[in-house]
Motif scaffolding. Sequence first.
Motif, mmCIF file in Angstrom:
data_model
loop_
_atom_site.group_PDB
_atom_site.id
_atom_site.type_symbol
_atom_site.label_atom_id
_atom_site.label_comp_id
_atom_site.label_asym_id
_atom_site.label_seq_id
_atom_site.Cartn_x
_atom_site.Cartn_y
_atom_site.Cartn_z
ATOM 1 N N ASP A 1 14.251 12.062 -12.974
ATOM 2 C CA ASP A 1 15.428 11.426 -13.544
ATOM 3 C C ASP A 1 16.383 11.212 -12.375
ATOM 4 O O ASP A 1 17.027 12.147 -11.905
ATOM 5 C CB ASP A 1 16.045 12.337 -14.614
ATOM 6 C CG ASP A 1 17.372 11.839 -15.135
ATOM 7 O OD1 ASP A 1 17.785 10.719 -14.784
ATOM 8 O OD2 ASP A 1 18.012 12.582 -15.908
ATOM 9 N N PHE B 1 13.537 7.256 -12.355
ATOM 10 C CA PHE B 1 13.976 6.426 -13.482
ATOM 11 C C PHE B 1 15.469 6.628 -13.637
ATOM 12 O O PHE B 1 15.974 7.750 -13.587
ATOM 13 C CB PHE B 1 13.277 6.824 -14.787
ATOM 14 C CG PHE B 1 13.797 6.069 -15.975
ATOM 15 C CD1 PHE B 1 13.437 4.745 -16.187
ATOM 16 C CD2 PHE B 1 14.667 6.664 -16.870
ATOM 17 C CE1 PHE B 1 13.933 4.036 -17.271
ATOM 18 C CE2 PHE B 1 15.163 5.969 -17.960
ATOM 19 C CZ PHE B 1 14.784 4.649 -18.163
ATOM 20 N N GLU C 1 18.848 5.057 -16.032
ATOM 21 C CA GLU C 1 19.304 4.169 -17.102
ATOM 22 C C GLU C 1 20.377 3.252 -16.542
ATOM 23 O O GLU C 1 21.210 3.664 -15.739
ATOM 24 C CB GLU C 1 19.851 4.980 -18.276
ATOM 25 C CG GLU C 1 18.757 5.681 -19.037
ATOM 26 C CD GLU C 1 19.274 6.345 -20.297
ATOM 27 O OE1 GLU C 1 18.697 6.081 -21.358
ATOM 28 O OE2 GLU C 1 20.235 7.118 -20.205
ATOM 29 N N SER D 1 16.150 0.970 -16.907
ATOM 30 C CA SER D 1 16.006 0.541 -18.300
ATOM 31 C C SER D 1 15.874 -0.977 -18.379
ATOM 32 O O SER D 1 15.323 -1.500 -19.342
ATOM 33 C CB SER D 1 17.175 1.050 -19.144
ATOM 34 O OG SER D 1 18.403 0.745 -18.541
ATOM 35 N N SER E 1 11.480 15.523 -14.603
ATOM 36 C CA SER E 1 12.590 15.208 -15.503
ATOM 37 C C SER E 1 12.693 16.330 -16.528
ATOM 38 O O SER E 1 12.156 16.241 -17.634
ATOM 39 C CB SER E 1 12.342 13.862 -16.197
ATOM 40 O OG SER E 1 13.386 13.583 -17.088
ATOM 41 N N ARG F 1 15.705 15.844 -19.832
ATOM 42 C CA ARG F 1 15.506 14.890 -20.922
ATOM 43 C C ARG F 1 14.122 14.254 -20.795
ATOM 44 O O ARG F 1 13.681 13.955 -19.697
ATOM 45 C CB ARG F 1 16.583 13.818 -20.857
ATOM 46 C CG ARG F 1 16.516 12.844 -21.986
ATOM 47 C CD ARG F 1 17.737 11.957 -22.016
ATOM 48 N NE ARG F 1 17.477 10.852 -22.906
ATOM 49 C CZ ARG F 1 18.047 9.686 -22.833
ATOM 50 N NH1 ARG F 1 18.973 9.477 -21.917
ATOM 51 N NH2 ARG F 1 17.763 8.741 -23.677
ATOM 52 N N ASN F 2 13.468 14.083 -21.903
ATOM 53 C CA ASN F 2 12.142 13.474 -21.922
ATOM 54 C C ASN F 2 12.295 11.962 -22.077
ATOM 55 O O ASN F 2 12.406 11.459 -23.183
ATOM 56 C CB ASN F 2 11.306 14.054 -23.065
ATOM 57 C CG ASN F 2 9.900 13.531 -23.062
ATOM 58 O OD1 ASN F 2 9.412 13.039 -22.056
ATOM 59 N ND2 ASN F 2 9.241 13.632 -24.192
ATOM 60 N N TYR F 3 12.299 11.249 -20.966
ATOM 61 C CA TYR F 3 12.409 9.796 -21.004
ATOM 62 C C TYR F 3 11.044 9.203 -21.356
ATOM 63 O O TYR F 3 10.048 9.517 -20.690
ATOM 64 C CB TYR F 3 12.857 9.248 -19.652
ATOM 65 C CG TYR F 3 14.293 9.543 -19.326
ATOM 66 C CD1 TYR F 3 15.315 8.798 -19.899
ATOM 67 C CD2 TYR F 3 14.623 10.567 -18.453
ATOM 68 C CE1 TYR F 3 16.640 9.064 -19.602
ATOM 69 C CE2 TYR F 3 15.945 10.846 -18.151
ATOM 70 C CZ TYR F 3 16.943 10.091 -18.739
ATOM 71 O OH TYR F 3 18.253 10.361 -18.451
#
Length: 177
Positions: A41, A70, A72, A87, A117, A120-122
């Motif tokens: 993340d 990753f 957002e 995203s 990560s 949070r589990n993206y």
Amino acid sequence: MLGPLRTYFFELEKKKRINEAPLRSPHYKKDRQNHFALLLDAGQPDDRSEVMALAEKLRREGHRVKILGFIEGKTEGINMPFDLITSADLSRVSGVPKSGIAEAFAAQTFDVLINLSIRRNYPALDYMSTVTHASFRIGPWYPHQSKSPYDLCLDTGPNPVMKDWVRELLHTLQKIY
């Protein structure tokens, strides 16, 4: 209303990619140089520095390391020392990463893939963990996740700290191998 539909298409795309993938055979060996894939993340600055320290440690030991982050939102003005998917790179319908960076990463063969990560589990990172050609997959254990793409899951605890999770991961790998 769109949530279940997106989940359906996400899982459909993931299953399609899994069925197309060649069978995995374990290539990870403790006493040889391995090719590591690290997913993270990238929106967490403290976690980024810990992951970079882990990557540098692995490189000093002679391993090859590829990092994919990753984040957002948009990455305008953000310069990272590793590849990023955002995203904006996700398919509008299924939420599957569709960028050239994601496709190139998924096409590589790795000995070990580690999803770092832990907060949070993206779904995008979960997808990359599933479709990337890796012989051994490691990731966080989420109690709400019914299907895990990982061969080894480590609990993150209620208040995850990256440094502690990485230390536990390395300790566990030493015990296994």
